[in-house]
Design a protein around this motif. Structure first.
Motif, short mmCIF file in Angstrom:
data_model
loop_
_atom_site.label_atom_id
_atom_site.label_comp_id
_atom_site.label_asym_id
_atom_site.label_seq_id
_atom_site.Cartn_x
_atom_site.Cartn_y
_atom_site.Cartn_z
N UNK A 262 -21.86 -0.54 11.49
CA UNK A 262 -22.56 -1.67 12.11
C UNK A 262 -24.06 -1.44 12.11
N UNK A 263 -24.48 -0.22 12.46
CA UNK A 263 -25.90 0.11 12.48
C UNK A 263 -26.49 0.00 11.06
N UNK A 264 -25.77 0.55 10.07
CA UNK A 264 -26.25 0.52 8.68
C UNK A 264 -26.52 -0.91 8.21
N UNK A 265 -25.56 -1.78 8.44
CA UNK A 265 -25.68 -3.16 7.97
C UNK A 265 -26.82 -3.89 8.67
N UNK A 266 -26.99 -3.65 9.96
CA UNK A 266 -28.10 -4.27 10.69
C UNK A 266 -29.45 -3.78 10.17
N UNK A 267 -29.54 -2.49 9.88
CA UNK A 267 -30.79 -1.91 9.40
C UNK A 267 -31.16 -2.46 8.02
N UNK A 268 -30.18 -2.54 7.14
CA UNK A 268 -30.42 -3.05 5.79
C UNK A 268 -30.91 -4.50 5.85
N UNK A 269 -30.30 -5.30 6.70
CA UNK A 269 -30.71 -6.69 6.85
C UNK A 269 -32.13 -6.79 7.42
N UNK A 270 -32.44 -5.92 8.35
CA UNK A 270 -33.76 -5.94 8.99
C UNK A 270 -34.86 -5.58 8.00
N UNK A 271 -34.61 -4.58 7.14
CA UNK A 271 -35.64 -4.10 6.22
C UNK A 271 -35.64 -4.87 4.89
N UNK A 272 -34.57 -5.59 4.61
CA UNK A 272 -34.48 -6.29 3.34
C UNK A 272 -34.38 -5.35 2.16
N UNK A 273 -33.75 -4.21 2.36
CA UNK A 273 -33.62 -3.21 1.31
C UNK A 273 -32.27 -3.35 0.62
N UNK A 274 -32.19 -2.96 -0.62
CA UNK A 274 -30.94 -3.01 -1.37
C UNK A 274 -30.03 -1.86 -0.94
N UNK A 275 -28.76 -2.15 -0.76
CA UNK A 275 -27.78 -1.15 -0.36
C UNK A 275 -26.70 -1.03 -1.42
N UNK A 276 -26.45 0.19 -1.86
CA UNK A 276 -25.34 0.48 -2.76
C UNK A 276 -24.32 1.31 -1.98
N UNK A 277 -23.07 0.88 -1.96
CA UNK A 277 -22.01 1.61 -1.27
C UNK A 277 -20.94 1.98 -2.29
N UNK A 278 -20.53 3.24 -2.27
CA UNK A 278 -19.43 3.70 -3.11
C UNK A 278 -18.40 4.36 -2.20
N UNK A 279 -17.11 4.13 -2.50
CA UNK A 279 -16.04 4.48 -1.58
C UNK A 279 -15.20 5.65 -2.11
N UNK A 280 -14.97 6.62 -1.23
CA UNK A 280 -14.10 7.74 -1.56
C UNK A 280 -12.69 7.24 -1.88
N UNK A 281 -12.26 6.19 -1.19
CA UNK A 281 -10.92 5.64 -1.44
C UNK A 281 -10.77 5.21 -2.89
N UNK A 282 -11.83 4.67 -3.49
CA UNK A 282 -11.77 4.28 -4.90
C UNK A 282 -11.57 5.50 -5.80
N UNK A 283 -12.22 6.60 -5.45
CA UNK A 283 -12.05 7.84 -6.23
C UNK A 283 -10.61 8.34 -6.13
N UNK A 284 -10.02 8.21 -4.95
CA UNK A 284 -8.61 8.61 -4.76
C UNK A 284 -7.70 7.71 -5.57
N UNK A 285 -7.93 6.39 -5.50
CA UNK A 285 -7.09 5.43 -6.22
C UNK A 285 -7.15 5.63 -7.73
N UNK A 286 -8.30 6.07 -8.23
CA UNK A 286 -8.47 6.29 -9.67
C UNK A 286 -7.97 7.66 -10.12
N UNK A 287 -7.52 8.48 -9.18
CA UNK A 287 -7.06 9.82 -9.52
C UNK A 287 -8.20 10.80 -9.71
N UNK A 288 -9.41 10.42 -9.33
CA UNK A 288 -10.57 11.30 -9.47
C UNK A 288 -10.63 12.32 -8.34
#
Length: 301
Positions: free
Chosen positions: A74-100
């Motif tokens: 919640x804090x991350x999303x509020x901060x990104x919106x406040x600053x107008x900065x680009x956010x890239x999110x990558x998920x560990x769950x995706x690495x698990x699903x891909x067998x990585x």
């Protein structure tokens, strides 16, 4: 009452902003690694000041374990919106699903180690040549070996014996194809400096850092927050405790401390008197004597 010395903090701030600007000038595709913890929040604040009134010229990159504190997201999303900065999110769950990556099992299972795979894949995907982060030399003995510009080879591995000298704040960012750097502008800061700077700059933080009541379990010498991600042993029963967190990460390995500190001034007094480092509350650092250094050599931040 305030406990910080302005000249000392301004010197650290100027040093960090200089390093951030150097990274932006010398690299083509930098990112700022953001965890939602106080150090990455201070890093984001410094980047904002470094380029104001322009926006931060590089994205924030968050490696999401899927086991984060809801307050952090919640804090991350509020901060990104406040600053107008680009956010890239990558998920560990995706690495698990891909067998990585392979999910750990058992009561001490954590996704913290799995972040390395997701991070390295993200750096390759985004063509990152410099990843800025909030690591400090006072946190842990392996991190004390870092330079401001920390070289990583083509396999993203760190060799503490093969780093470049940084005389007179001259940074050598030359690299071969596939290599990159980790940049640590807060290297010379301490935990107390961070809190004094937060007080001076009036930086907002997630409420996890302040004393609050929460259901927790005691495991060895650690206090862990009860969550859907934490496997409870038969003899473990949640208890209501008044705690706060000195560091924020994966809920399965981030320990709390019993504390009545409900304000930043309270925390400054508490940190000044503490004889245990903040990483002393992280279960992932207790797996072996060289846990952090082993992970760093494998590509962990």
């Amino acid at each position: 009452m305030h406990y910080y010395h302005l000249s000392h903090l301004h010197q650290l701030e100027s040093e960090a902003i200089f390093v951030i600007r150097e990274a932006a000038a010398q690299f083509e595709h930098p990112v700022l690694l953001f965890s939602g913890g106080k150090d990455s929040i201070v890093m984001t604040h410094l980047a904002y000041k470094a380029f104001y009134p322009a926006r931060i010229p590089f994205p924030l990159l968050h490696i999401d374990t899927g086991h984060n504190f809801p307050e952090t997201i919640e804090y991350r999303d509020n901060l990104v919106n406040k600053l107008g900065v680009r956010l890239e999110v990558r998920f560990v769950q995706d690495s698990i699903d891909k067998g990585r990556a392979t999910e750990e099992k058992g009561p001490n299972a954590s996704r913290n180690l799995l972040q390395t795979v997701t991070l390295l894949d993200a750096l390759e995907e985004l063509k990152v040549d410099a990843a800025l982060g909030g690591a400090r030399r006072d946190e842990e003995k392996a991190r004390a070996k870092e330079r401001f510009f920390s070289h990583r080879d083509e396999f993203s591995q760190w060799d503490p014996k093969n780093q470049r000298p940084e005389l007179w704040y001259l940074f050598n960012a030359r690299r071969h194809a596939g290599e990159h750097f980790r940049i640590f502008p807060l290297s010379n800061w301490t935990e107390l400096d961070i809190w004094q700077y937060i007080a001076m700059e009036k930086i907002e933080l997630p409420n996890l850092y302040f004393s609050h009541e929460r259901d927790c379990i005691s495991r060895g010498n650690m206090i862990l927050a009860k969550s859907d991600y934490l496997y409870l042993r038969e003899d473990e029963k949640p208890q209501r405790m008044r705690v706060r967190f000195r560091t924020i990460g994966d809920m399965t390995c981030t320990g709390a401390v019993l504390s009545p500190a409900a304000s930043i001034d309270d925390i400054i007094i508490e940190v000044a008197a503490s004889r245990v480092t903040e990483r002393g509350t992280r279960a992932d650092d207790k797996r072996s004597e060289t846990a952090m250094e082993d992970r760093k050599k494998a590509g962990y931040f």
